[in-house]
Scaffold this motif. Structure first.
Motif, PDB file in Angstrom:
ATOM      1  N   PRO A 130       9.407  -8.442  -3.216  1.00 28.21           N
ATOM      2  CA  PRO A 130      10.255  -7.826  -2.190  1.00 28.21           C
ATOM      3  C   PRO A 130      10.551  -8.811  -1.059  1.00 28.21           C
ATOM      4  CG  PRO A 130       8.383  -6.438  -2.707  1.00 28.21           C
ATOM      5  CD  PRO A 130       8.162  -7.747  -3.393  1.00 28.21           C
ATOM      6  N   ALA A 131      11.651  -8.586  -0.446  1.00 30.75           N
ATOM      7  CA  ALA A 131      12.059  -9.438   0.661  1.00 30.75           C
ATOM      8  C   ALA A 131      11.180  -9.167   1.882  1.00 30.75           C
ATOM      9  CB  ALA A 131      13.521  -9.165   0.990  1.00 30.75           C
ATOM     10  N   ALA A 132      11.219 -10.085   2.822  1.00 30.68           N
ATOM     11  CA  ALA A 132      10.431  -9.936   4.042  1.00 30.68           C
ATOM     12  C   ALA A 132      10.848  -8.679   4.798  1.00 30.68           C
ATOM     13  CB  ALA A 132      10.601 -11.165   4.909  1.00 30.68           C
ATOM     14  N   ARG A 133      12.119  -8.329   4.711  1.00 31.64           N
ATOM     15  CA  ARG A 133      12.604  -7.130   5.407  1.00 31.64           C
ATOM     16  C   ARG A 133      11.893  -5.883   4.890  1.00 31.64           C
ATOM     17  NH1 ARG A 133      13.939  -4.600   9.697  1.00 31.64           N
ATOM     18  NH2 ARG A 133      15.447  -2.970   9.418  1.00 31.64           N
ATOM     19  N   TYR A 134      11.568  -5.826   3.592  1.00 36.40           N
ATOM     20  CA  TYR A 134      10.838  -4.693   3.023  1.00 36.40           C
ATOM     21  C   TYR A 134       9.507  -4.525   3.734  1.00 36.40           C
ATOM     22  CZ  TYR A 134       7.816  -2.121  -0.118  1.00 36.40           C
ATOM     23  OH  TYR A 134       6.924  -1.226  -0.631  1.00 36.40           O
ATOM     24  N   PHE A 135       8.776  -5.627   3.906  1.00 37.67           N
ATOM     25  CA  PHE A 135       7.472  -5.558   4.554  1.00 37.67           C
ATOM     26  C   PHE A 135       7.607  -5.196   6.029  1.00 37.67           C
ATOM     27  CE2 PHE A 135       6.619  -8.315   0.892  1.00 37.67           C
ATOM     28  CZ  PHE A 135       5.591  -7.590   0.322  1.00 37.67           C
ATOM     29  N   GLN A 136       8.639  -5.712   6.673  1.00 37.33           N
ATOM     30  CA  GLN A 136       8.857  -5.382   8.076  1.00 37.33           C
ATOM     31  C   GLN A 136       9.088  -3.890   8.237  1.00 37.33           C
ATOM     32  OE1 GLN A 136      12.165  -7.400   9.870  1.00 37.33           O
ATOM     33  NE2 GLN A 136      11.909  -6.360  11.832  1.00 37.33           N
ATOM     34  N   VAL A 137       9.944  -3.311   7.396  1.00 36.68           N
ATOM     35  CA  VAL A 137      10.228  -1.874   7.468  1.00 36.68           C
ATOM     36  C   VAL A 137       8.972  -1.079   7.149  1.00 36.68           C
ATOM     37  CG1 VAL A 137      11.528  -0.002   6.371  1.00 36.68           C
ATOM     38  CG2 VAL A 137      12.687  -2.125   6.989  1.00 36.68           C
ATOM     39  N   HIS A 138       8.245  -1.520   6.141  1.00 40.28           N
ATOM     40  CA  HIS A 138       7.022  -0.813   5.745  1.00 40.28           C
ATOM     41  C   HIS A 138       6.012  -0.800   6.891  1.00 40.28           C
ATOM     42  CE1 HIS A 138       3.847   0.677   3.179  1.00 40.28           C
ATOM     43  NE2 HIS A 138       3.097  -0.347   3.501  1.00 40.28           N
ATOM     44  N   PHE A 139       5.788  -1.937   7.530  1.00 38.45           N
ATOM     45  CA  PHE A 139       4.811  -1.994   8.614  1.00 38.45           C
ATOM     46  C   PHE A 139       5.301  -1.283   9.863  1.00 38.45           C
ATOM     47  CE2 PHE A 139       3.144  -5.655   6.114  1.00 38.45           C
ATOM     48  CZ  PHE A 139       1.942  -5.063   5.791  1.00 38.45           C
ATOM     49  N   GLU A 140       6.607  -1.264  10.095  1.00 35.41           N
ATOM     50  CA  GLU A 140       7.139  -0.479  11.208  1.00 35.41           C
ATOM     51  C   GLU A 140       6.871   1.006  10.971  1.00 35.41           C
ATOM     52  OE1 GLU A 140      11.249  -1.523  11.564  1.00 35.41           O
ATOM     53  OE2 GLU A 140      10.802  -3.450  12.503  1.00 35.41           O
ATOM     54  N   TYR A 141       7.039   1.443   9.729  1.00 32.29           N
ATOM     55  CA  TYR A 141       6.761   2.842   9.383  1.00 32.29           C
ATOM     56  C   TYR A 141       5.277   3.151   9.582  1.00 32.29           C
ATOM     57  CZ  TYR A 141       5.998   6.986   6.560  1.00 32.29           C
ATOM     58  OH  TYR A 141       5.611   8.229   6.130  1.00 32.29           O
ATOM     59  N   LEU A 142       4.419   2.249   9.128  1.00 30.12           N
ATOM     60  CA  LEU A 142       2.981   2.459   9.301  1.00 30.12           C
ATOM     61  C   LEU A 142       2.607   2.502  10.778  1.00 30.12           C
ATOM     62  CD1 LEU A 142       1.430   0.197   6.518  1.00 30.12           C
ATOM     63  CD2 LEU A 142       1.612   2.687   6.553  1.00 30.12           C
ATOM     64  N   GLN A 143       3.219   1.650  11.581  1.00 28.61           N
ATOM     65  CA  GLN A 143       2.957   1.647  13.019  1.00 28.61           C
ATOM     66  C   GLN A 143       3.388   2.977  13.633  1.00 28.61           C
ATOM     67  OE1 GLN A 143       1.329  -0.569  14.789  1.00 28.61           O
ATOM     68  NE2 GLN A 143       1.668   0.387  16.762  1.00 28.61           N
ATOM     69  N   GLN A 144       4.544   3.477  13.216  1.00 22.15           N
ATOM     70  CA  GLN A 144       5.038   4.769  13.724  1.00 22.15           C
ATOM     71  C   GLN A 144       4.073   5.893  13.335  1.00 22.15           C
ATOM     72  OE1 GLN A 144       8.666   6.087  11.898  1.00 22.15           O
ATOM     73  NE2 GLN A 144       9.148   7.494  13.562  1.00 22.15           N
ATOM     74  N   GLN A 145       3.616   5.905  12.102  1.00 26.20           N
ATOM     75  CA  GLN A 145       2.676   6.924  11.644  1.00 26.20           C
ATOM     76  C   GLN A 145       1.364   6.825  12.419  1.00 26.20           C
ATOM     77  OE1 GLN A 145       3.145   9.446   9.349  1.00 26.20           O
ATOM     78  NE2 GLN A 145       5.256   8.811   9.622  1.00 26.20           N
ATOM     79  N   PHE A 146       0.917   5.619  12.678  1.00 25.08           N
ATOM     80  CA  PHE A 146      -0.314   5.408  13.433  1.00 25.08           C
ATOM     81  C   PHE A 146      -0.174   5.951  14.849  1.00 25.08           C
ATOM     82  CE2 PHE A 146      -3.001   2.583  16.084  1.00 25.08           C
ATOM     83  CZ  PHE A 146      -4.238   2.982  15.598  1.00 25.08           C
ATOM     84  N   GLN A 147       0.959   5.685  15.496  1.00 30.59           N
ATOM     85  CA  GLN A 147       1.188   6.188  16.851  1.00 30.59           C
ATOM     86  C   GLN A 147       1.228   7.717  16.870  1.00 30.59           C
ATOM     87  OE1 GLN A 147       1.055   4.522  19.687  1.00 30.59           O
ATOM     88  NE2 GLN A 147       0.628   2.673  18.512  1.00 30.59           N
ATOM     89  N   GLN A 148       1.859   8.316  15.873  1.00 34.21           N
ATOM     90  CA  GLN A 148       1.893   9.783  15.797  1.00 34.21           C
ATOM     91  C   GLN A 148       0.501  10.343  15.594  1.00 34.21           C
ATOM     92  OE1 GLN A 148       4.717  10.648  12.683  1.00 34.21           O
ATOM     93  NE2 GLN A 148       6.480  10.373  14.027  1.00 34.21           N
ATOM     94  N   THR A 149      -0.297   9.697  14.787  1.00 32.97           N
ATOM     95  CA  THR A 149      -1.669  10.143  14.551  1.00 32.97           C
ATOM     96  C   THR A 149      -2.491  10.039  15.833  1.00 32.97           C
ATOM     97  OG1 THR A 149      -1.535   9.445  12.237  1.00 32.97           O
ATOM     98  CG2 THR A 149      -3.736   9.764  13.149  1.00 32.97           C
ATOM     99  N   LEU A 150      -2.327   8.941  16.567  1.00 36.19           N
ATOM    100  CA  LEU A 150      -3.039   8.797  17.836  1.00 36.19           C
ATOM    101  C   LEU A 150      -2.618   9.873  18.830  1.00 36.19           C
ATOM    102  CD1 LEU A 150      -3.157   4.940  18.518  1.00 36.19           C
ATOM    103  CD2 LEU A 150      -5.048   6.472  17.974  1.00 36.19           C
TER     104      LEU A 150
END
Length: 92
Positions: free
Chosen positions: A23-43
């Protein structure tokens, strides 16, 4: 007939990997942005729950400090659901 596993030949050359295999680097960027968003919602949810537990503990401490309220709550024991009444009788 030559066998590809014969001792005469060296190890087979690895196949070239097409660029699309990873996958392209953009895939990982989007994936980690999503994980960061989920983490913030969980907090945020955890902080809200901690606040609610704190408020509940404070209310319980106030009710336990007021013996008149405890007597009033015992007077309303008939409002307990039926399974709770049965358990209360069995405890006697």
């Amino acid at each position: 007939m030559h066998n590809r596993f014969s001792s005469e030949h060296s190890a087979p050359e690895p196949l070239p990997v097409p660029d699309a295999a990873f996958p392209a680097a953009r895939y990982f960027q989007v994936h980690f942005e999503y994980l960061q968003q989920q983490f913030q919602q969980t907090l945020s949810a955890l902080e809200a729950l901690q606040y609610q537990v704190h408020q509940l503990e404070r209310r319980l401490a106030q009710e336990n400090a007021n013996p008149a309220r405890i007597k009033n709550s015992a007077a309303h024991a008939d409002y307990l659901p039926k399974p709770a009444k049965r358990l209360k009788k069995e405890a006697r």
